[in-house]
Write a protein that holds these residues in place. Structure first.
Motif, PDB file in Angstrom:
ATOM      1  N   ALA A  12     -18.409 -47.344  -6.212  1.00  0.00           N
ATOM      2  CA  ALA A  12     -17.825 -48.342  -5.316  1.00  0.00           C
ATOM      3  C   ALA A  12     -18.137 -49.754  -5.806  1.00  0.00           C
ATOM      4  N   VAL A  13     -19.356 -49.961  -6.294  1.00  0.00           N
ATOM      5  CA  VAL A  13     -19.729 -51.260  -6.846  1.00  0.00           C
ATOM      6  C   VAL A  13     -18.858 -51.596  -8.052  1.00  0.00           C
ATOM      7  N   ILE A  14     -18.653 -50.621  -8.912  1.00  0.00           N
ATOM      8  CA  ILE A  14     -17.806 -50.824 -10.094  1.00  0.00           C
ATOM      9  C   ILE A  14     -16.371 -51.158  -9.672  1.00  0.00           C
ATOM     10  N   THR A  15     -15.858 -50.407  -8.684  1.00  0.00           N
ATOM     11  CA  THR A  15     -14.493 -50.652  -8.192  1.00  0.00           C
ATOM     12  C   THR A  15     -14.365 -52.047  -7.610  1.00  0.00           C
ATOM     13  N   LEU A  16     -15.375 -52.457  -6.869  1.00  0.00           N
ATOM     14  CA  LEU A  16     -15.363 -53.781  -6.238  1.00  0.00           C
ATOM     15  C   LEU A  16     -15.186 -54.885  -7.282  1.00  0.00           C
ATOM     16  N   PHE A  17     -15.932 -54.766  -8.376  1.00  0.00           N
ATOM     17  CA  PHE A  17     -15.869 -55.793  -9.413  1.00  0.00           C
ATOM     18  C   PHE A  17     -14.622 -55.655 -10.283  1.00  0.00           C
ATOM     19  N   MET A  18     -14.234 -54.427 -10.591  1.00  0.00           N
ATOM     20  CA  MET A  18     -13.055 -54.210 -11.423  1.00  0.00           C
ATOM     21  C   MET A  18     -11.791 -54.703 -10.741  1.00  0.00           C
ATOM     22  N   GLU A  19     -11.718 -54.518  -9.421  1.00  0.00           N
ATOM     23  CA  GLU A  19     -10.536 -54.915  -8.660  1.00  0.00           C
ATOM     24  C   GLU A  19     -10.660 -56.333  -8.099  1.00  0.00           C
ATOM     25  N   ASN A  20     -11.820 -56.957  -8.315  1.00  0.00           N
ATOM     26  CA  ASN A  20     -12.067 -58.305  -7.788  1.00  0.00           C
ATOM     27  C   ASN A  20     -11.754 -58.365  -6.294  1.00  0.00           C
ATOM     28  N   ALA A  21     -12.274 -57.390  -5.556  1.00  0.00           N
ATOM     29  CA  ALA A  21     -11.981 -57.257  -4.132  1.00  0.00           C
ATOM     30  C   ALA A  21     -13.154 -57.738  -3.280  1.00  0.00           C
ATOM     31  N   ASP A  22     -12.830 -58.248  -2.095  1.00  0.00           N
ATOM     32  CA  ASP A  22     -13.857 -58.667  -1.141  1.00  0.00           C
ATOM     33  C   ASP A  22     -14.264 -57.517  -0.232  1.00  0.00           C
ATOM     34  N   THR A  23     -13.345 -56.591  -0.036  1.00  0.00           N
ATOM     35  CA  THR A  23     -13.567 -55.459   0.861  1.00  0.00           C
ATOM     36  C   THR A  23     -12.847 -54.234   0.314  1.00  0.00           C
ATOM     37  N   LEU A  24     -13.460 -53.082   0.469  1.00  0.00           N
ATOM     38  CA  LEU A  24     -12.825 -51.826   0.089  1.00  0.00           C
ATOM     39  C   LEU A  24     -12.509 -51.039   1.354  1.00  0.00           C
ATOM     40  N   LEU A  25     -11.284 -50.492   1.416  1.00  0.00           N
ATOM     41  CA  LEU A  25     -10.918 -49.635   2.536  1.00  0.00           C
ATOM     42  C   LEU A  25     -11.204 -48.188   2.148  1.00  0.00           C
ATOM     43  N   VAL A  26     -11.849 -47.472   3.035  1.00  0.00           N
ATOM     44  CA  VAL A  26     -12.264 -46.099   2.765  1.00  0.00           C
ATOM     45  C   VAL A  26     -11.319 -45.138   3.489  1.00  0.00           C
ATOM     46  N   VAL A  27     -10.814 -44.150   2.759  1.00  0.00           N
ATOM     47  CA  VAL A  27      -9.907 -43.167   3.360  1.00  0.00           C
ATOM     48  C   VAL A  27     -10.518 -41.774   3.251  1.00  0.00           C
ATOM     49  N   ASN A  28     -10.162 -40.912   4.211  1.00  0.00           N
ATOM     50  CA  ASN A  28     -10.690 -39.548   4.192  1.00  0.00           C
ATOM     51  C   ASN A  28      -9.808 -38.652   3.328  1.00  0.00           C
ATOM     52  N   GLU A  29     -10.060 -37.379   3.353  1.00  0.00           N
ATOM     53  CA  GLU A  29      -9.324 -36.454   2.472  1.00  0.00           C
ATOM     54  C   GLU A  29      -7.849 -36.359   2.837  1.00  0.00           C
ATOM     55  N   VAL A  81      -7.382 -52.176  -1.628  1.00  0.00           N
ATOM     56  CA  VAL A  81      -8.058 -51.299  -2.592  1.00  0.00           C
ATOM     57  C   VAL A  81      -8.677 -50.161  -1.789  1.00  0.00           C
ATOM     58  N   ASN A  82      -8.092 -48.979  -1.913  1.00  0.00           N
ATOM     59  CA  ASN A  82      -8.568 -47.812  -1.175  1.00  0.00           C
ATOM     60  C   ASN A  82      -9.487 -46.962  -2.046  1.00  0.00           C
ATOM     61  N   ILE A  83     -10.532 -46.451  -1.441  1.00  0.00           N
ATOM     62  CA  ILE A  83     -11.425 -45.523  -2.138  1.00  0.00           C
ATOM     63  C   ILE A  83     -11.679 -44.324  -1.244  1.00  0.00           C
ATOM     64  N   PRO A  84     -11.920 -43.134  -1.823  1.00  0.00           N
ATOM     65  CA  PRO A  84     -12.228 -41.958  -1.000  1.00  0.00           C
ATOM     66  C   PRO A  84     -13.644 -42.050  -0.437  1.00  0.00           C
ATOM     67  N   GLU A  85     -13.849 -41.453   0.719  1.00  0.00           N
ATOM     68  CA  GLU A  85     -15.162 -41.522   1.357  1.00  0.00           C
ATOM     69  C   GLU A  85     -16.227 -40.743   0.589  1.00  0.00           C
ATOM     70  N   THR A  86     -15.797 -39.924  -0.359  1.00  0.00           N
ATOM     71  CA  THR A  86     -16.752 -39.174  -1.176  1.00  0.00           C
ATOM     72  C   THR A  86     -17.219 -39.963  -2.408  1.00  0.00           C
ATOM     73  N   LEU A  87     -16.616 -41.112  -2.656  1.00  0.00           N
ATOM     74  CA  LEU A  87     -16.986 -41.917  -3.824  1.00  0.00           C
ATOM     75  C   LEU A  87     -18.436 -42.376  -3.704  1.00  0.00           C
ATOM     76  N   SER A  88     -19.145 -42.410  -4.812  1.00  0.00           N
ATOM     77  CA  SER A  88     -20.548 -42.830  -4.775  1.00  0.00           C
ATOM     78  C   SER A  88     -20.653 -44.343  -4.635  1.00  0.00           C
TER      79      SER A  88
END
Length: 228
Positions: free
Chosen positions: A107-124, A96-103
């Motif tokens: 990120a909390v919402i994404t974590l629960f929606m995707e049922n993920a243990d860890t989020l990978l952060v990517v740059n632009e 589950v990738n998220i942009p580094e600009t995400l709030s």
């Protein structure tokens, strides 16, 4: 260092890991405390070795009972040999990738929606910049109402201060790193040709990936035994 060989492939287990297997073979069921006493070390010292051997199926464990020989050791070494040649790229999952600009809030919402243990952060440039875990999010938001709008780049663990895997690493390498660093998943990255650029995200490997793999191989082994 002791070796287990089959058809040209080699699994290297440390002398202490081989000694643990021998002790369990002689005294099972045996507790971690008893094993530590036999070897003259502390129980935490053995945690990484025991975790790896359990993940490999060489040992098994039951709460309040102790360790005993696992199915891989008792039936055949073939699954272990398959791990030695199997590459991480064959078992990696989609992260589950998220942009580094995400709030932090999103990120909390994404974590629960995707049922993920860890989020990978990517740059632009869509390259691997870091990771963020539930613990990271909890630490920044607990008692800090204004933290919800902070970008995750402010609270993530940044690359290269992260344990990673390469696609051509073996599944055994992944198991060892998870045991040594006591983590449940590891990012798989492809290094950039330029040292100034972050690597690309290829995927990730989690304990659940490996457990499913072990179950599949064990099932294949059972079917093979039935055919015989």
């Amino acid at each position: 260092m002791s070796h287990i060989r089959k058809e040209g492939s080699t699994i290297q287990l440390s002398s202490r890991q081989m000694e643990l297997i021998e002790l369990v073979q002689k005294h099972s069921p045996i507790t971690g405390e008893q094993l530590a006493e036999y070897l003259g070390v502390s129980r935490p010292t053995l945690r990484s070795d025991l975790s790896l051997l359990v993940m490999l199926g060489m040992l098994d464990a039951k709460p309040k009972v102790g360790y005993f020989l696992g199915k891989t050791y008792r039936q055949t070494h073939e699954p272990l040999q398959r791990y030695s040649s199997m590459k991480v790229k064959e078992v990696l999952g989609v992260p589950v990738n998220i942009p580094e600009t995400l709030s932090v809030h999103d990120a909390v919402i994404t974590l629960f929606m995707e049922n993920a243990d860890t989020l990978l952060v990517v740059n632009e440039e869509k390259r691997f910049a870091g990771i963020i875990t539930p613990k990271d999010l909890l630490k920044i938001t607990l008692g800090n109402a204004g933290a919800a709008s902070i970008p995750v780049s402010m609270v993530m663990t940044r690359y290269p201060n992260i344990v990673t895997l390469l696609p051509d690493n073996t599944v055994i390498d992944a198991m060892r790193k998870m045991s040594q660093h006591q983590v449940d998943c590891l990012p798989v990255v492809v290094p950039s040709a330029s040292p100034e650029q972050y690597p690309e995200v290829a995927g990730w490997v989690s304990k659940s990936n490996i457990i499913r793999l072990m179950a599949d191989i064990a099932t294949e082994g059972e079917l093979g035994d039935t055919d015989l």
